[in-house]
Design a protein around this motif. Structure first.
Motif, PDB file in Angstrom:
ATOM      1  N   UNK A 111       0.836  -1.207   0.000  1.00 57.21           N
ATOM      2  CA  UNK A 111       0.000   0.000   0.000  1.00 57.21           C
ATOM      3  C   UNK A 111       0.869   1.254   0.000  1.00 57.21           C
ATOM      4  N   UNK A 112       1.913   1.260   0.817  1.00 62.24           N
ATOM      5  CA  UNK A 112       2.820   2.415   0.846  1.00 62.24           C
ATOM      6  C   UNK A 112       3.576   2.559  -0.473  1.00 62.24           C
ATOM      7  N   UNK A 113       4.130   1.453  -0.946  1.00 64.85           N
ATOM      8  CA  UNK A 113       4.868   1.482  -2.208  1.00 64.85           C
ATOM      9  C   UNK A 113       3.970   1.967  -3.334  1.00 64.85           C
ATOM     10  N   UNK A 114       2.790   1.405  -3.440  1.00 65.51           N
ATOM     11  CA  UNK A 114       1.862   1.779  -4.514  1.00 65.51           C
ATOM     12  C   UNK A 114       1.509   3.260  -4.439  1.00 65.51           C
ATOM     13  N   UNK A 115       1.285   3.762  -3.242  1.00 62.91           N
ATOM     14  CA  UNK A 115       0.928   5.173  -3.080  1.00 62.91           C
ATOM     15  C   UNK A 115       2.053   6.090  -3.541  1.00 62.91           C
ATOM     16  N   UNK A 116       3.270   5.771  -3.145  1.00 56.04           N
ATOM     17  CA  UNK A 116       4.395   6.629  -3.519  1.00 56.04           C
ATOM     18  C   UNK A 116       4.761   6.491  -4.995  1.00 56.04           C
ATOM     19  N   UNK A 153      -2.448  14.080  -4.851  1.00 56.96           N
ATOM     20  CA  UNK A 153      -2.545  12.670  -5.231  1.00 56.96           C
ATOM     21  C   UNK A 153      -1.869  11.745  -4.229  1.00 56.96           C
ATOM     22  N   UNK A 154      -0.876  12.249  -3.508  1.00 52.74           N
ATOM     23  CA  UNK A 154      -0.266  11.414  -2.463  1.00 52.74           C
ATOM     24  C   UNK A 154      -1.278  11.168  -1.354  1.00 52.74           C
TER      25      UNK A 154
END
Length: 178
Positions: A111-116, A153-154
């Motif tokens: 989730x973190x990787x995808x968001x960034x 968007x972040x």
């Protein structure tokens, strides 16, 4: 756990697509609803589909959601030239989540990787690529796109990812066939 193309996954992915289209229609018809509500929910749908059905279906939804947004007029006409970047950002979002979702702490890291990754791509696309590729977007429209697809968007990606993680954990705890 390997997800394959089968009728069950196709039906689930279709339901996720229907949910996304309904969310877009709600946004279009009720303009008083804050985009910071619908955007994260669309991202939630993308991650839930990727987790539940597999990356191939997540990528299909990544393409279909913006296409439906164009055809249902849920995407502002000024944003239509930017839609290929929205599709690519969605694909990167789903694919980067899928790369780590099955590892230890994978849904959190994914989730973190995808968001960034999504944020990084949108930042570059809205600040640089639309000018480099000469898409014929008016300067005022390009500025609006840059503002909408930059830092906000972040937040949209992180909120959608957080909701997806909460739902995935809840469904796993209940041992729901997901």
């Amino acid at each position: 756990m390997k997800k394959e193309f089968n009728v069950k996954n196709m039906v689930k992915a279709s339901i996720f697509l229907a949910i996304a289209v309904i969310l877009q229609l709600i946004q279009r018809n009720f303009t008083s609803i804050n985009p910071l509500l619908i955007g994260p929910l669309i991202n939630t749908v993308l991650l839930l589909c990727t987790y539940s059905c597999g990356v191939a279906y997540g990528i299909m939804l990544s393409i279909l959601i913006p296409v439906f947004a164009i055809f249902t007029a849920a995407l502002a006409p000024i944003m239509i030239p930017f839609s290929p970047f929205i599709i690519l950002a969605n694909i990167l979002f789903a694919a980067s989540f899928a790369m780590v979702m099955n590892r230890k702490y994978g849904i959190y890291l994914g989730a973190l990787l995808a968001s960034f990754v999504r944020f990084g791509f949108f930042s570059v696309a809205s600040a640089k690529l639309i000018y480099i590729l000469h898409l014929g977007i008016a300067p005022t429209a390009a500025k609006a796109i840059g503002a909408a697809f930059g830092a906000p968007q972040l937040l949209v990606a992180l909120l959608g990812s957080a909701v997806a993680v909460i739902l995935i954990r809840a469904l796993k705890r209940r041992k729901t066939a997901f």
